[in-house]
Motif scaffolding. Structure first.
Motif, PDB file in Angstrom:
ATOM      1  N   ARG A 123      -9.958   4.613   9.167  1.00  0.00           N
ATOM      2  CA  ARG A 123      -8.895   4.692  10.166  1.00  0.00           C
ATOM      3  C   ARG A 123      -9.524   4.577  11.552  1.00  0.00           C
ATOM      4  O   ARG A 123     -10.681   4.949  11.751  1.00  0.00           O
ATOM      5  N   ASP A 124      -8.745   4.095  12.483  1.00  0.00           N
ATOM      6  CA  ASP A 124      -9.163   4.012  13.878  1.00  0.00           C
ATOM      7  C   ASP A 124      -8.309   5.015  14.669  1.00  0.00           C
ATOM      8  O   ASP A 124      -7.136   4.765  14.927  1.00  0.00           O
ATOM      9  N   CYS A 135       0.864  -1.187   0.000  1.00  0.00           N
ATOM     10  CA  CYS A 135       0.000   0.000   0.000  1.00  0.00           C
ATOM     11  C   CYS A 135       0.901   1.237   0.000  1.00  0.00           C
ATOM     12  O   CYS A 135       1.820   1.350   0.816  1.00  0.00           O
ATOM     13  N   ASN A 136       0.641   2.138  -0.917  1.00  0.00           N
ATOM     14  CA  ASN A 136       1.501   3.312  -1.079  1.00  0.00           C
ATOM     15  C   ASN A 136       1.497   4.210   0.158  1.00  0.00           C
ATOM     16  O   ASN A 136       0.455   4.413   0.807  1.00  0.00           O
ATOM     17  N   ARG A 137       2.687   4.762   0.449  1.00  0.00           N
ATOM     18  CA  ARG A 137       2.795   5.789   1.492  1.00  0.00           C
ATOM     19  C   ARG A 137       1.897   6.965   1.111  1.00  0.00           C
ATOM     20  O   ARG A 137       1.723   7.290  -0.065  1.00  0.00           O
ATOM     21  N   THR A 157      -2.253  -6.329   6.521  1.00  0.00           N
ATOM     22  CA  THR A 157      -1.789  -5.977   7.878  1.00  0.00           C
ATOM     23  C   THR A 157      -2.360  -4.615   8.286  1.00  0.00           C
ATOM     24  O   THR A 157      -2.872  -3.856   7.461  1.00  0.00           O
ATOM     25  N   ALA A 158      -2.266  -4.346   9.609  1.00  0.00           N
ATOM     26  CA  ALA A 158      -2.662  -3.042  10.142  1.00  0.00           C
ATOM     27  C   ALA A 158      -1.404  -2.201  10.329  1.00  0.00           C
ATOM     28  O   ALA A 158      -0.392  -2.693  10.833  1.00  0.00           O
ATOM     29  N   VAL A 159      -1.473  -0.954   9.929  1.00  0.00           N
ATOM     30  CA  VAL A 159      -0.348  -0.020  10.062  1.00  0.00           C
ATOM     31  C   VAL A 159      -0.686   0.986  11.158  1.00  0.00           C
ATOM     32  O   VAL A 159      -1.754   1.613  11.130  1.00  0.00           O
ATOM     33  N   SER A 213      -4.555   3.891  13.496  1.00  0.00           N
ATOM     34  CA  SER A 213      -4.254   2.748  12.622  1.00  0.00           C
ATOM     35  C   SER A 213      -5.097   2.746  11.358  1.00  0.00           C
ATOM     36  O   SER A 213      -6.213   3.284  11.336  1.00  0.00           O
ATOM     37  N   ARG A 214      -4.527   2.140  10.283  1.00  0.00           N
ATOM     38  CA  ARG A 214      -5.238   1.889   9.030  1.00  0.00           C
ATOM     39  C   ARG A 214      -4.932   0.467   8.585  1.00  0.00           C
ATOM     40  O   ARG A 214      -3.911  -0.128   8.982  1.00  0.00           O
TER      41      ARG A 214
END
Length: 433
Positions: A120-121, A62-64, A79-81, A101-102
């Motif tokens: 997002r959380d 996933c792109n920055r 995954t969660a970032v 997080s996303r």
């Protein structure tokens, strides 16, 4: 950009802006918003530089991105970032250890809501509920204060305009004494108008729809605040004019009571200079100080209280002089009563009664809070001060118009005569017994 400050923060902008109207309330919402936006710009710029300098990973990812809320690195699929709460949040010190997080989908795309909005959380980055409830209580209190003074100024403006029309239309009421009253009415009317115009400008400004970064820049620009600043300057000028026209009323009454022989026409020009000219001497330096040192928003906040004393000192001085004249006049009246002097002009006693009622009322809240300054009062005392100040200031014009015009026997007699003449000239419109 809709999520930059959070939807709840944006909904409260109008109410936070009202808090800027009261110098007694620290850290006005507009100043907080301006500081937050500056910090957001710095956070965004740092994020863009970091994204441009870091190398890209190999394979699917996933792109920055910078999603207008937080800065996200490249994410691995499925995954969660997690990243730290952004430092531009006004309550960052309370949530600096929290995470937002996303989720990066298996297809290498960030998970979205409704196909467009990023998911997002950020629950760990929200302000604590306890402090939010406290601010909500303060907001409701400020809204109640706004309703109070809006009703007061509207009622005052209506009665003041009516009183001005009466004093100017009826020729027999045209004299130096009533000219002074008319100038006092005009100063109160201008003050009420400036307050309501400033409120309307704030409502329009902070109620606008803000979506893009350019909208925030326009909202917080100096050009957008020009109208509000002009209304603020007019309001400060009218506040000073109120006090100094009351001083003129006191001086004029004192000269009448001590039997001083003077040319009313010559003194009336001096009265005009004192009532309308004196405020200019203090408002101009205050404008210069605001423009050079505190040129932010509507000039309603007082970060450096030394500049606020430019306005406060002449107000307190006029109030103290009014009280000294009041005590002197009281002494003169008591002396004349003891001497049982007769033949005293009736209008002088009526004027004395009205002015003696108004002078203490006019100066009482200034004198009571002379040592309870804005920077020294906190908590309940501060809100008590704000309440009494707003209540007295907003309804004062109404009281002035009633005592100096509508309750004046001379005015009522003249209006009664005009009414009788009108009924004689229009017998067909009047009911006959």
């Amino acid at each position: 950009m809709r999520d930059v400050l959070g939807s709840g923060y944006r909904r409260s902008l109008v109410h936070l802006a009202w808090m800027c109207l009261f110098s007694s309330v620290p850290n006005g919402g507009a100043k907080v918003l301006e500081k937050t936006f500056e910090e957001w710009m710095r956070y965004r710029d740092e994020c863009l530089r970091r994204m441009a300098s870091e190398p890209y990973p190999a394979g699917l990812f996933c792109n920055r991105t910078f999603d207008m809320y937080a800065c996200w690195p490249d994410g691995s699929p499925g995954t969660a970032v997690n990243v730290s709460c952004p430092f531009y949040l006004p309550w960052f010190e309370k949530v600096k250890h929290g995470l937002v997080s996303r989720r990066c989908g298996t297809d290498g795309q960030w998970v979205t809501v409704n196909g467009s909005q990023p998911w997002r959380d950020y629950s760990q980055c929200e302000e604590e509920m306890e402090s939010t409830e406290e601010e909500e209580g303060a907001r409701r209190l400020m809204v109640s204060f706004k309703v109070l003074y809006t009703v007061g100024y509207a009622l005052s403006l209506l009665t003041l305009v009516s009183a001005l029309l009466i004093l100017t239309v009826f020729r027999k009421l045209r004299c130096t004494r009533n000219y002074i009253h008319a100038n006092l009415f005009a100063s109160f009317g201008l003050r009420a108008t400036s307050v309501m115009v400033k409120d309307a400008l704030l409502e329009k400004r902070w109620g606008m729809e803000v979506v893009q970064v350019a909208d925030w820049e326009a909202l917080l620009s100096h050009e957008a605040a020009l109208g509000c600043r002009a209304a603020q300057v007019l309001m400060q000028y009218c506040i000073l004019a109120n006090h100094y026209w009351f001083l003129v009323e006191a001086v004029y009454l004192y000269k009448l009571l001590i039997g001083a022989v003077f040319s009313e026409k010559n003194y009336y020009r001096l009265y005009l200079y004192l009532g309308w000219g004196t405020p200019v001497v203090f408002v101009v330096p205050w404008m210069a100080a605001k423009y050079l040192k505190e040129n932010a928003e509507c000039w309603a906040l007082n970060e450096n209280m030394a500049y606020w004393w430019i306005i406060r000192i002449p107000i307190l001085l006029a109030s103290l002089i009014n009280l000294l004249i009041f005590m002197r006049i009281l002494k003169v009246i008591l002396a004349k009563l003891r001497a049982n002097q007769k033949g005293y002009a009736d209008y002088k006693l009526r004027l004395a009664k009205a002015t003696l009622t108004l002078i203490p009322l006019f100066g009482i809240h200034e004198v009571v809070f002379i040592f309870a300054t804005d920077e020294q009062t906190t908590g309940i005392l501060r809100y008590v001060k704000v309440f009494f100040t707003l209540f007295l200031n907003s309804f004062q014009g109404f009281l002035v118009a009633v005592l100096y015009c509508f309750a004046n026997k001379e005015v009522k007699s003249e209006m009664k005569k005009k009414w009788q003449l009108w009924k004689l000239d229009h017998p067909a419109l009047c009911c006959t017994q």
